[in-house]
Design a protein around this motif. Structure first.
Motif, PDB file in Angstrom:
ATOM      1  N   PHE A 198      12.033 -42.660  30.153  1.00 34.36           N
ATOM      2  CA  PHE A 198      11.317 -41.816  29.178  1.00 34.36           C
ATOM      3  C   PHE A 198       9.991 -41.297  29.748  1.00 34.36           C
ATOM      4  O   PHE A 198       9.255 -40.595  29.053  1.00 34.36           O
ATOM      5  N   GLY A 235      15.708 -41.492  34.610  1.00 35.01           N
ATOM      6  CA  GLY A 235      16.841 -41.020  33.835  1.00 35.01           C
ATOM      7  C   GLY A 235      17.312 -39.631  34.241  1.00 35.01           C
ATOM      8  O   GLY A 235      17.947 -38.942  33.444  1.00 35.01           O
ATOM      9  N   LYS A 267       7.156 -39.195  31.868  1.00 35.07           N
ATOM     10  CA  LYS A 267       7.019 -37.792  32.271  1.00 35.07           C
ATOM     11  C   LYS A 267       7.827 -37.562  33.542  1.00 35.07           C
ATOM     12  O   LYS A 267       7.884 -38.447  34.407  1.00 35.07           O
ATOM     13  N   GLY A 280      10.729 -37.835  33.865  1.00 34.82           N
ATOM     14  CA  GLY A 280      11.938 -38.656  33.787  1.00 34.82           C
ATOM     15  C   GLY A 280      11.984 -39.834  34.737  1.00 34.82           C
ATOM     16  O   GLY A 280      13.057 -40.397  34.968  1.00 34.82           O
ATOM     17  N   GLU A 316      19.056 -34.516  28.217  1.00 30.33           N
ATOM     18  CA  GLU A 316      18.401 -34.096  29.464  1.00 30.33           C
ATOM     19  C   GLU A 316      16.896 -34.291  29.422  1.00 30.33           C
ATOM     20  O   GLU A 316      16.289 -34.735  30.391  1.00 30.33           O
ATOM     21  N   ARG A 317      16.287 -33.929  28.303  1.00 30.34           N
ATOM     22  CA  ARG A 317      14.827 -33.941  28.257  1.00 30.34           C
ATOM     23  C   ARG A 317      14.275 -35.261  27.763  1.00 30.34           C
ATOM     24  O   ARG A 317      13.168 -35.621  28.092  1.00 30.34           O
ATOM     25  N   MET A 318      15.029 -35.959  26.891  1.00 26.96           N
ATOM     26  CA  MET A 318      14.502 -37.203  26.318  1.00 26.96           C
ATOM     27  C   MET A 318      15.272 -38.432  26.762  1.00 26.96           C
ATOM     28  O   MET A 318      14.889 -39.546  26.405  1.00 26.96           O
ATOM     29  N   LYS A 319      16.358 -38.238  27.514  1.00 23.32           N
ATOM     30  CA  LYS A 319      17.146 -39.369  28.040  1.00 23.32           C
ATOM     31  C   LYS A 319      17.707 -40.216  26.907  1.00 23.32           C
ATOM     32  O   LYS A 319      17.790 -41.432  27.000  1.00 23.32           O
ATOM     33  N   LEU A 370       9.699 -41.212  19.272  1.00 21.86           N
ATOM     34  CA  LEU A 370       9.455 -40.657  20.608  1.00 21.86           C
ATOM     35  C   LEU A 370       9.174 -39.153  20.537  1.00 21.86           C
ATOM     36  O   LEU A 370       9.597 -38.477  19.592  1.00 21.86           O
TER      37      LEU A 370
END
Lengths: 314, 314
Positions: free
Chosen positions: A46, A305, A48, A50, B269-272, B26
C-alpha cells in the motif's frame, strides 16, 4: 564506514513522513491457522509507488544539500526504485534522470514518466546502463542514488520496521525478502536497536539464492544466472547491506516458485491483498519451514504490490 | 415497526466488536486525481468472511435468547451471508443450518462447511429453497436469519458507517452498493443520525437496477431478469431496507459492467486491493458521474473481496 544509528533512523522517519504512507499492519486468523503461528503483515504494497522503495528514495533525496538538489538525481533501474526515485524527486521539485534499458516494459516507463522522471534509454546490458549513467551524471551533475548499496537508502528502508515494532513490539521474529538487501539490512538495524532478542529472518527465491550462499560462504557470491517469478529479487546482494546482514540476520530461508505462488494465493484469497511475487517470498519461506516458526509471533514485511494483473500466476 | 436508533447501533457495535475486524480506511492520491474528488475507502473486503455480511450475521446471532441459541439458526443463501451466518453461529457455539441449491459452487459450500455450518441441499429454485428452509426450521426449531430484510441484520450492517465516520467525520457523501439493501439501509441510518448533512448515495449495477427503478416509482419493482458481473447484487431490494432507503438515501446511480470492471482494475492496480465486482460498483457509479462528486470528500464502502481468482475480468 558508519551505519545509521537508531536516532538516524528516527530522524529519517520524521523526514520522510509527510511524503510516504504509514502503512497498516494486518492480520488473518485463517492464515495463522494454516501457518501454525501468529502473523503480522506490514503492508508496504500500500506504500506510495506500491513498494517500500518510496521510503529509501525519499530519504536519500531529502538529505541532499541545496546545491545537490539543484542538479537533481539519477539512477539506472527498471524496477520499483526507478519509480520511487522519480516520485521523490518530483515531490522535492528537482529533476530525476532514470537510465532504463530500451526493452523495459512500457508500463514501467510510464510509471517513471508519470512522476515526471526523465527517461534516458540505453542498450539492455549492465555495461550500457552503467556507462550511460556515468554520462548522465557527468553532463548534468546529478547525484547518483543507487537502489540499495547506499547508506541513506538503507536508512530510509529501516523506517518500515520502526513502524512495525511501534505497533507490535512483542514479536519473536521479523521477516523481509532479500534481493539487493536494502530492506533487509534496514530492517535488521532497526530490530537490533529496538529489541535484539527479536530474530530477523529473510526469505529468498531459490532461483536467485545469492544471499543464502553468501551467508554460508561469509563472502558475497553473486548470482550467475537467475530463474524465479520474484522479479524484484533478481539482483545480487550489495556490499553495504551484506555487512549488516552478516551481523544481524539470523537466517536466510529459500522458497521455490511454486511455494511463492501458493503464498501469493493465500494473500490474495485470505487477506484480499494484491502483492507482487517478491512480496510473497517471506511467507512462502515461512510456510516451507513451519516447524521453525511454530507458535511464534512473526512480523512479515509485504514489500510491494506492483504486479501485471494480466499475468497473475493463477 | 421501529428502526434501530443510534444507541441501538452503538450497542450493536460493542456487541459484535470482539468477533469482527475494525477494518481500515485507505486512501489513494492516484485515484483521487483520476476521480477529481477525495475518496476514503472503508475496506470491508478485509472483514471476517471477506465481506460486511459478518457484521449483520454476528449481531443477529448474538441478540438471540438462550432458548433460541440452543436451537440454532438457519438461512437459505449461496453467497456471503451463508458463510457469515455459519461463522457467527460457530463463534457462538450454536448450530447453523444453511439451505443451498445443489448446483452452488463447491467453493461456497466449502466456506460454509469450513465454519461448521450444516449444509442442507435443495433443488436450485427459489420455491425449493423456501420450502426446504421451512422444513428445516420446523424440524430443528432454528431461528431463520434472512440476509437483509431483518432489523437485527440492518442494525449490524449499520456499524460499518459508524467506524467510517468516527475516523472521517468530515465527509460530504457516503456511498455503498445496493442489492438487498441491508448495507445501504444501515449506512443511511447511521449517517442520518450522526450528520444528516452528509448525503448517502448508492451504486447499483445497471443489469440489476431494481432499487433505482423502485426509488423512481416510489414502490418496490423487483428485478425480472438480471445480467451483471456484480453477482452479490442480483437480489431485489427488501421491504425493510427500502423503507429506510426511500427516506434517507439521496440517489441511486447506475454502473455498467465495463464501468464496474474498470473500477475493479483501479482498486487492484492503484490500491492493491482484491475486491469482488459488487464491491467496486459505488466507485464505478461515481466515475460515471464525476461532475456530481467534483471536489467532494466521499466515503466509499468496499463491501467485499470474495472473488474467484481464476476468473478475474482482466
Amino acid at each position: 564506514m558508519t551505519f545509521p544509528t537508531l536516532s538516524d533512523i528516527r530522524a529519517a522517519h520524521a523526514r520522510i513522513q509527510p511524503f510516504v504512507h504509514r502503512t497498516p499492519v494486518l492480520t488473518s486468523s485463517a492464515i495463522n491457522e494454516i501457518a501454525g503461528c501468529e502473523l503480522f503483515f506490514k503492508c508496504e504494497n500500500f506504500q506510495k509507488v506500491g513498494a517500500f522503495k518510496a521510503r529509501g528514495a525519499a530519504n536519500a533525496v531529502l538529505k541532499l544539500s541545496p546545491e545537490q538538489k539543484a542538479k537533481g538525481v539519477a539512477t539506472h533501474s527498471s524496477g520499483n526504485h526507478a519509480a520511487a526515485l522519480a516520485r521523490a524527486a518530483s515531490v522535492a521539485g528537482i529533476p530525476a534522470y532514470i537510465v532504463m534499458p530500451s526493452n523495459a516494459p512500457e508500463i514501467k516507463k510510464k510509471a517513471v514518466s508519470g512522476y515526471g522522471g526523465e527517461i534516458v534509454e540505453c542498450e539492455p546490458t549492465l555495461k550500457a546502463r552503467e556507462s550511460t549513467l556515468e554520462d548522465v551524471v557527468e553532463k548534468t551533475g546529478a547525484t547518483f542514488i543507487p537502489p540499495f548499496d547506499y547508506l541513506d537508502v538503507i536508512e530510509g528502508q529501516a523506517t518500515c520496521a520502526l513502524e512495525l515494532l511501534e505497533e507490535q513490539p512483542n514479536l519473536d521474529i521479523v521477516m523481509a525478502p532479500v534481493g539487493g538487501g536494502g530492506l533487509l539490512a534496514g530492517t535488521a538495524l532497526t530490530v537490533h536497536y529496538l529489541n535484539p532478542s527479536i530474530q530477523v529472518i529473510a526469505g529468498e527465491p531459490s532461483g536467485a539464492d545469492d544471499a543464502f550462499r553468501s551467508m554460508q560462504a561469509g563472502a558475497i557470491l553473486p548470482n550467475e544466472k537467475t530463474q524465479t517469478i520474484a522479479d524484484g529479487l533478481l539482483t545480487s546482494v550489495g556490499k553495504l547491506p551484506f555487512a549488516v546482514i552478516q551481523q544481524h540476520v539470523e537466517a536466510i530461508l529459500l522458497a521455490t516458485d511454486p511455494q511463492i505462488v501458493e503464498a501469493m494465493r493465500l494473500l490474495y484469497e485470505r487477506m484480499k491483498l494484491v502483492v507482487e511475487p517478491s512480496g510473497a517470498v517471506p511467507l512462502a519461506a515461512l510456510m516451507a519451514n513451519k516447524e521453525r516458526f511454530a507458535g511464534k509471533r512473526v512480523g512479515i514485511i509485504l514489500s510491494g504490490g506492483n504486479v501485471d494483473l494480466g499475468k497473475l500466476p493463477f
